[in-house]
Each structure stands twice: as C-alpha cells, then as structure tokens.
Write an enzyme that holds these catalytic residues in place. Structure first.
Site, PDB file in Angstrom:
ATOM      1  N   GLY A  10       0.821  -1.221   0.000  1.00  0.00           N
ATOM      2  CA  GLY A  10       0.000   0.000   0.000  1.00  0.00           C
ATOM      3  C   GLY A  10       0.854   1.268   0.000  1.00  0.00           C
ATOM      4  O   GLY A  10       2.084   1.214  -0.055  1.00  0.00           O
ATOM      5  N   GLN A  11       0.175   2.428   0.076  1.00  0.00           N
ATOM      6  CA  GLN A  11       0.881   3.731   0.047  1.00  0.00           C
ATOM      7  C   GLN A  11       1.950   3.816   1.121  1.00  0.00           C
ATOM      8  O   GLN A  11       3.114   4.105   0.852  1.00  0.00           O
ATOM      9  CB  GLN A  11      -0.116   4.858   0.360  1.00  0.00           C
ATOM     10  CG  GLN A  11      -1.039   5.299  -0.705  1.00  0.00           C
ATOM     11  CD  GLN A  11      -1.570   6.704  -0.402  1.00  0.00           C
ATOM     12  OE1 GLN A  11      -1.060   7.682  -0.941  1.00  0.00           O
ATOM     13  NE2 GLN A  11      -2.578   6.817   0.438  1.00  0.00           N
ATOM     14  N   LEU A  12       1.552   3.563   2.366  1.00  0.00           N
ATOM     15  CA  LEU A  12       2.495   3.702   3.483  1.00  0.00           C
ATOM     16  C   LEU A  12       3.516   2.568   3.490  1.00  0.00           C
ATOM     17  O   LEU A  12       4.707   2.790   3.729  1.00  0.00           O
ATOM     18  CB  LEU A  12       1.720   3.739   4.811  1.00  0.00           C
ATOM     19  CG  LEU A  12       2.564   3.881   6.064  1.00  0.00           C
ATOM     20  CD1 LEU A  12       3.404   5.162   6.036  1.00  0.00           C
ATOM     21  CD2 LEU A  12       1.694   3.853   7.322  1.00  0.00           C
ATOM     22  N   ASP A  37      -1.980 -12.347   4.509  1.00  0.00           N
ATOM     23  CA  ASP A  37      -3.332 -11.838   4.299  1.00  0.00           C
ATOM     24  C   ASP A  37      -4.026 -11.875   5.658  1.00  0.00           C
ATOM     25  O   ASP A  37      -4.149 -12.945   6.270  1.00  0.00           O
ATOM     26  CB  ASP A  37      -4.055 -12.744   3.281  1.00  0.00           C
ATOM     27  CG  ASP A  37      -5.432 -12.207   2.901  1.00  0.00           C
ATOM     28  OD1 ASP A  37      -6.079 -11.560   3.759  1.00  0.00           O
ATOM     29  OD2 ASP A  37      -5.878 -12.445   1.774  1.00  0.00           O
ATOM     30  N   THR A  62      -9.337  -0.100   3.031  1.00  0.00           N
ATOM     31  CA  THR A  62      -9.367   1.366   3.071  1.00  0.00           C
ATOM     32  C   THR A  62     -10.420   2.004   2.153  1.00  0.00           C
ATOM     33  O   THR A  62     -10.441   3.216   1.998  1.00  0.00           O
ATOM     34  CB  THR A  62      -7.975   1.941   2.701  1.00  0.00           C
ATOM     35  OG1 THR A  62      -7.577   1.381   1.450  1.00  0.00           O
ATOM     36  CG2 THR A  62      -6.938   1.620   3.754  1.00  0.00           C
ATOM     37  N   ASP A 102      -7.988   8.950  11.903  1.00  0.00           N
ATOM     38  CA  ASP A 102      -8.753  10.056  12.499  1.00  0.00           C
ATOM     39  C   ASP A 102     -10.258   9.774  12.446  1.00  0.00           C
ATOM     40  O   ASP A 102     -11.034  10.391  13.173  1.00  0.00           O
ATOM     41  CB  ASP A 102      -8.451  11.351  11.737  1.00  0.00           C
ATOM     42  CG  ASP A 102      -8.751  11.224  10.246  1.00  0.00           C
ATOM     43  OD1 ASP A 102      -8.331  10.222   9.633  1.00  0.00           O
ATOM     44  OD2 ASP A 102      -9.424  12.115   9.693  1.00  0.00           O
ATOM     45  N   TYR A 125     -16.241   1.650   8.080  1.00  0.00           N
ATOM     46  CA  TYR A 125     -14.768   1.747   8.106  1.00  0.00           C
ATOM     47  C   TYR A 125     -14.310   2.307   9.449  1.00  0.00           C
ATOM     48  O   TYR A 125     -13.420   1.742  10.099  1.00  0.00           O
ATOM     49  CB  TYR A 125     -14.291   2.638   6.947  1.00  0.00           C
ATOM     50  CG  TYR A 125     -12.830   3.026   7.034  1.00  0.00           C
ATOM     51  CD1 TYR A 125     -11.833   2.127   6.636  1.00  0.00           C
ATOM     52  CD2 TYR A 125     -12.438   4.282   7.500  1.00  0.00           C
ATOM     53  CE1 TYR A 125     -10.490   2.489   6.710  1.00  0.00           C
ATOM     54  CE2 TYR A 125     -11.102   4.642   7.577  1.00  0.00           C
ATOM     55  CZ  TYR A 125     -10.131   3.738   7.181  1.00  0.00           C
ATOM     56  OH  TYR A 125      -8.797   4.094   7.265  1.00  0.00           O
ATOM     57  N   TRP A 150      -5.663  11.782   6.388  1.00  0.00           N
ATOM     58  CA  TRP A 150      -5.541  12.352   5.035  1.00  0.00           C
ATOM     59  C   TRP A 150      -4.197  11.998   4.377  1.00  0.00           C
ATOM     60  O   TRP A 150      -3.467  12.875   3.928  1.00  0.00           O
ATOM     61  CB  TRP A 150      -5.698  13.873   5.075  1.00  0.00           C
ATOM     62  CG  TRP A 150      -7.010  14.395   5.569  1.00  0.00           C
ATOM     63  CD1 TRP A 150      -7.929  13.735   6.336  1.00  0.00           C
ATOM     64  CD2 TRP A 150      -7.555  15.698   5.347  1.00  0.00           C
ATOM     65  NE1 TRP A 150      -8.997  14.555   6.600  1.00  0.00           N
ATOM     66  CE2 TRP A 150      -8.789  15.768   6.009  1.00  0.00           C
ATOM     67  CE3 TRP A 150      -7.108  16.828   4.658  1.00  0.00           C
ATOM     68  CZ2 TRP A 150      -9.587  16.902   5.984  1.00  0.00           C
ATOM     69  CZ3 TRP A 150      -7.893  17.974   4.643  1.00  0.00           C
ATOM     70  CH2 TRP A 150      -9.125  17.997   5.296  1.00  0.00           C
TER      71      TRP A 150
HETATM   72  N1  LIG Z   1      -5.247   6.779   3.152  1.00  0.00           N
HETATM   73  C1  LIG Z   1      -5.653   7.609   4.110  1.00  0.00           C
HETATM   74  O1  LIG Z   1      -6.065   8.753   3.835  1.00  0.00           O
HETATM   75  C2  LIG Z   1      -5.598   7.204   5.554  1.00  0.00           C
HETATM   76  C3  LIG Z   1      -5.971   8.133   6.537  1.00  0.00           C
HETATM   77  C4  LIG Z   1      -5.896   7.747   7.878  1.00  0.00           C
HETATM   78  C5  LIG Z   1      -5.461   6.480   8.220  1.00  0.00           C
HETATM   79  N2  LIG Z   1      -5.125   5.602   7.246  1.00  0.00           N
HETATM   80  C6  LIG Z   1      -4.650   4.259   7.625  1.00  0.00           C
HETATM   81  O2  LIG Z   1      -3.279   4.192   7.270  1.00  0.00           O
HETATM   82  C7  LIG Z   1      -2.939   2.858   6.937  1.00  0.00           C
HETATM   83  C8  LIG Z   1      -2.218   2.825   5.592  1.00  0.00           C
HETATM   84  O3  LIG Z   1      -3.075   3.381   4.616  1.00  0.00           O
HETATM   85  P1  LIG Z   1      -2.689   3.431   3.076  1.00  0.00           P
HETATM   86  O4  LIG Z   1      -3.198   4.727   2.539  1.00  0.00           O
HETATM   87  O5  LIG Z   1      -1.250   3.071   2.884  1.00  0.00           O
HETATM   88  O6  LIG Z   1      -3.625   2.262   2.530  1.00  0.00           O
HETATM   89  P2  LIG Z   1      -3.602   1.538   1.119  1.00  0.00           P
HETATM   90  O7  LIG Z   1      -2.722   2.241   0.159  1.00  0.00           O
HETATM   91  O8  LIG Z   1      -5.013   1.280   0.754  1.00  0.00           O
HETATM   92  O9  LIG Z   1      -2.890   0.167   1.467  1.00  0.00           O
HETATM   93  C9  LIG Z   1      -3.504  -0.807   2.243  1.00  0.00           C
HETATM   94  C10 LIG Z   1      -2.811  -2.109   1.934  1.00  0.00           C
HETATM   95  O10 LIG Z   1      -3.435  -3.126   2.711  1.00  0.00           O
HETATM   96  C11 LIG Z   1      -3.562  -4.256   1.890  1.00  0.00           C
HETATM   97  N3  LIG Z   1      -4.614  -5.139   2.340  1.00  0.00           N
HETATM   98  C12 LIG Z   1      -5.957  -5.038   2.188  1.00  0.00           C
HETATM   99  N4  LIG Z   1      -6.577  -6.091   2.719  1.00  0.00           N
HETATM  100  C13 LIG Z   1      -5.602  -6.886   3.221  1.00  0.00           C
HETATM  101  C14 LIG Z   1      -5.585  -8.126   3.888  1.00  0.00           C
HETATM  102  N5  LIG Z   1      -6.715  -8.821   4.107  1.00  0.00           N
HETATM  103  N6  LIG Z   1      -4.409  -8.643   4.275  1.00  0.00           N
HETATM  104  C15 LIG Z   1      -3.260  -8.006   4.017  1.00  0.00           C
HETATM  105  N7  LIG Z   1      -3.194  -6.843   3.380  1.00  0.00           N
HETATM  106  C16 LIG Z   1      -4.352  -6.285   2.993  1.00  0.00           C
HETATM  107  C17 LIG Z   1      -3.867  -3.724   0.504  1.00  0.00           C
HETATM  108  O11 LIG Z   1      -3.554  -4.703  -0.448  1.00  0.00           O
HETATM  109  P3  LIG Z   1      -4.407  -4.790  -1.802  1.00  0.00           P
HETATM  110  O12 LIG Z   1      -4.130  -3.539  -2.525  1.00  0.00           O
HETATM  111  O13 LIG Z   1      -3.842  -6.017  -2.452  1.00  0.00           O
HETATM  112  O14 LIG Z   1      -5.840  -4.928  -1.396  1.00  0.00           O
HETATM  113  C18 LIG Z   1      -2.906  -2.530   0.452  1.00  0.00           C
HETATM  114  O15 LIG Z   1      -1.644  -2.929  -0.020  1.00  0.00           O
HETATM  115  C19 LIG Z   1      -4.242   2.062   6.993  1.00  0.00           C
HETATM  116  O16 LIG Z   1      -4.345   1.442   8.251  1.00  0.00           O
HETATM  117  C20 LIG Z   1      -5.322   3.121   6.896  1.00  0.00           C
HETATM  118  O17 LIG Z   1      -6.511   2.711   7.531  1.00  0.00           O
HETATM  119  C21 LIG Z   1      -5.170   5.932   5.905  1.00  0.00           C
END
Ligand SMILES: NC(=O)c1ccc[n+]([C@@H]2O[C@H](COP(=O)([O-])OP(=O)(O)OC[C@H]3O[C@@H](n4cnc5c(N)ncnc54)[C@H](OP(=O)(O)O)[C@@H]3O)[C@@H](O)[C@H]2O)c1
Length: 290
Positions: A10-12, A37, A62, A102, A125, A150
């Site tokens: 994912g992004q992070l 997974d 997400t 948040d 969510y 964000w």
């Molecule tokens: N994005 C935001 O604005 C935001 C804001 C606040 C907090 N957060 C939190 O920050 C964290 C990182 O966010 P991000 O933006 O990096 O999210 P992201 O880009 O959507 O990445 C999430 C990753 O989790 C993987 N994933 C989904 N289901 C899974 C499973 N069952 N087992 C293992 N991996 C799985 C996804 O893989 P696939 O792509 O293969 O599904 C993806 O690689 C998350 O906890 C999110 O809730 C995000």
C-alpha cells in the site's frame, strides 16, 4: 532489530520499503497481501519462523464508501484480522506498531483532538478501525497505535493525484469545504515510524506503549487543500466550495480531524513538518515523474 512490515503493497507500506534502504542499523522484511493476508489466520504462522522484534501493520481495508456494502470484509480485515495479528505478536514477544485513523473520532471538541478524547466512530470503516485498535490493546501490551489522517504518498492513488489529474482538464471543480483536518505525507509518517522503532530498540520495556497521533502540522479543509494544489501546480482551475451533504458520499466523514500532536512530540521527540511544506516537497518529487 528485525522489523516486519505487513501490508507492504500500500501507500504507506511502499514508503517504508523505500525508506528502509537508508537504515543500516536494522533488518527489514516486507510482506504484501500475497504473503500475509489478514483474512487468513494460517498466514500468521510465518511470524513464528521470521520472529520479528517489531511488526508494523500498514494493511487495511481502506475503501471507505465500499465498506458500507462490504461490511464483513472490512470488519474481518480491520478488526478481527488485526486482533489476530496482535495476538500472534504477543505470542512471539514482538512489538506491534498499528496504523489507525482520524475517522474514529467524528466530533468537534472546539480544539485539536487529544488521544484520550472519546471515540465516536461513524460508518463501517470508522467502526472497524476503532475495533482494530481495541483488539490491539487487548491482545498485546507491547503496542503503538498511530492515528493518522488524510494520507498521500508517491505510490497508489490519492487526493493530490486526483486533483492534479482534474486540474489538467477541468476549468472548475467542486470540493468539500466543511471537513477540516491535516493532510499527511506518507514519507513524513514513515520517517516517524522509523524513529519510533529506534526508540523502542533503545528501550526494550513497554514504557512507550500507547496511542499517538501523527499528522502533518496545520489544519485546512479539502477545498483549501485543493486550491493549494492547483496554485502549486500553476493551474487556473476554479475550486468552488461545497458541503458534505452536497457531495453525498456513501460513508460519513468526520467534519473535524485536527489532531493534537503534543504527545508524539513529547514522548518521541517527533516534530511533524507543516502540511504546506510537505506538499511542496511531494509535488517537487511528483513533477519529476510527470
Ligand atoms: N489513506 C488515508 O487517507 C488514511 C488516513 C488515515 C489512516 N489511514 C490508515 O493508514 C494505513 C495505511 O493506509 P494506506 O493509505 O497506505 O492504505 P492503502 O494504500 O489502501 O494500502 C492498504 C494495503 O493493505 C492491503 N490489504 C488489504 N486487505 C488486506 C488483507 N486482508 N491482508 C493483508 N493486506 C491487505 C492492501 O492490499 P491490496 O491492494 O492487495 O488490497 C494494500 O496494499 C491504513 O491502516 C489506513 O486505515 C489511511
């Protein structure tokens, strides 16, 4: 220290992967969904072999709006799967750094929200993220929960990239102006996580365990953020303010996500840059690739 990043696709996760090349002091492992997974309990057996000292969980469901339909999948990944991961970390004696959101708040106390303020998650969510946090605390005393907001980064889709794409072609855009928060660059958050890991390495006991906010400094609404992006990119697209009700997303979004950063500053000596400064450096990097 041996560090395992779960959700490394994912992004992070990908930002942490890029950053680890400049960390000679630790050994890093990265597991994307095909290796671990969170919906598959058996996958966690890999942790028995790998025996990491610290697990960083970046994996999450997400898709905030889709979660209103896919309730079970969202809950299974963000709450139950995270709980199983926390249990396994406790079993093998490793720290769990878990990333939360948040979205667990959804209320406005009229000041930046503190970690100990009550949670009011609204929507599937948000509820699943609050549930995941609870299980982390329940199952592994050696935890750091980081609530962030964000996120945008170099990898994957995000709000900034969407605005750039729209700005290239549209003369007018409508963006929500009644949701306030702090845009956060994944590079800054990844560096903060690396610093937390270094602190944990120097202090093996659980004195640092707890919940922390990390976001870029400063507060803006999405409309203001979009305008700043257009200005930085040199686009003359008009960005018009609308309300959340007019935008009518399937899942509710918090109107106030200003997170107090005092605790992470005090405990870990981490001082996040202002979102404007981080946006500028993000766009400079991005412009090299477009
Ligand atoms: N994005 C935001 O604005 C935001 C804001 C606040 C907090 N957060 C939190 O920050 C964290 C990182 O966010 P991000 O933006 O990096 O999210 P992201 O880009 O959507 O990445 C999430 C990753 O989790 C993987 N994933 C989904 N289901 C899974 C499973 N069952 N087992 C293992 N991996 C799985 C996804 O893989 P696939 O792509 O293969 O599904 C993806 O690689 C998350 O906890 C999110 O809730 C995000």
């Amino acid at each position: 220290m041996k560090i395992l990043v779960v959700g490394s696709g994912g992004q992070l996760g990908r930002e942490l992967k890029k950053l680890h090349t400049s960390d000679d002091a630790n050994s890093w492992m990265f597991a994307a969904r095909d290796q671990i997974d969170l919906q598959k309990a058996d996958d966690l057996r890999r942790l028995n072999e790998w025996k990491p000292d610290v697990v960083v969980n970046c994996a999450a469901y997400t898709q905030v709006d889709k979660a209103e339909e896919e309730v079970y999948a969202c809950w299974e990944i963000n709450a139950l799967g995270v709980g199983r991961l926390a249990k396994k970390c406790n079993e093998i004696g490793s720290w769990l750094i878990h990333v939360s959101s948040d979205y667990v708040y959804h209320h406005n106390p009229g000041r930046p929200i503190k970690e100990e303020d009550p949670l009011f998650p609204r929507g599937i969510y948000a509820a699943s993220k609050a549930g995941g946090e609870t299980l982390v605390r329940e199952f592994n005393p050696k935890h750091i929960v980081i609530r962030t907001s964000w996120l945008y980064g170099n990898e994957g889709p995000n709000f900034v990239k969407t605005m750039i794409k729209l700005g290239e072609t549209k003369s007018e855009l409508r963006v929500v102006a009644d949701q306030w928060g702090s845009p956060t660059y994944t590079y800054d958050l990844a560096k903060a996580i690396r610093k937390i890991i270094r602190t944990l390495a120097d202090s093996p006991n659980a004195e640092f365990a707890g919940t922390y906010h990390y976001a870029n400094e400063g507060v803006i609404n999405w409309h203001g953020f979009a305008r700043e992006i257009m200005q930085e990119m040199g686009y003359d697209t008009h960005v018009l303010p609308i309300t959340s009700a007019e935008y009518a997303a399937a899942a509710p979004r918090p109107g106030w996500s200003a997170l107090s950063l005092s605790k992470i500053k005090r405990v870990f000596d981490i001082f996040p840059p202002h979102w404007r400064i981080s946006l500028k450096s993000y766009l400079q990097e991005l412009k090299k690739t477009i």
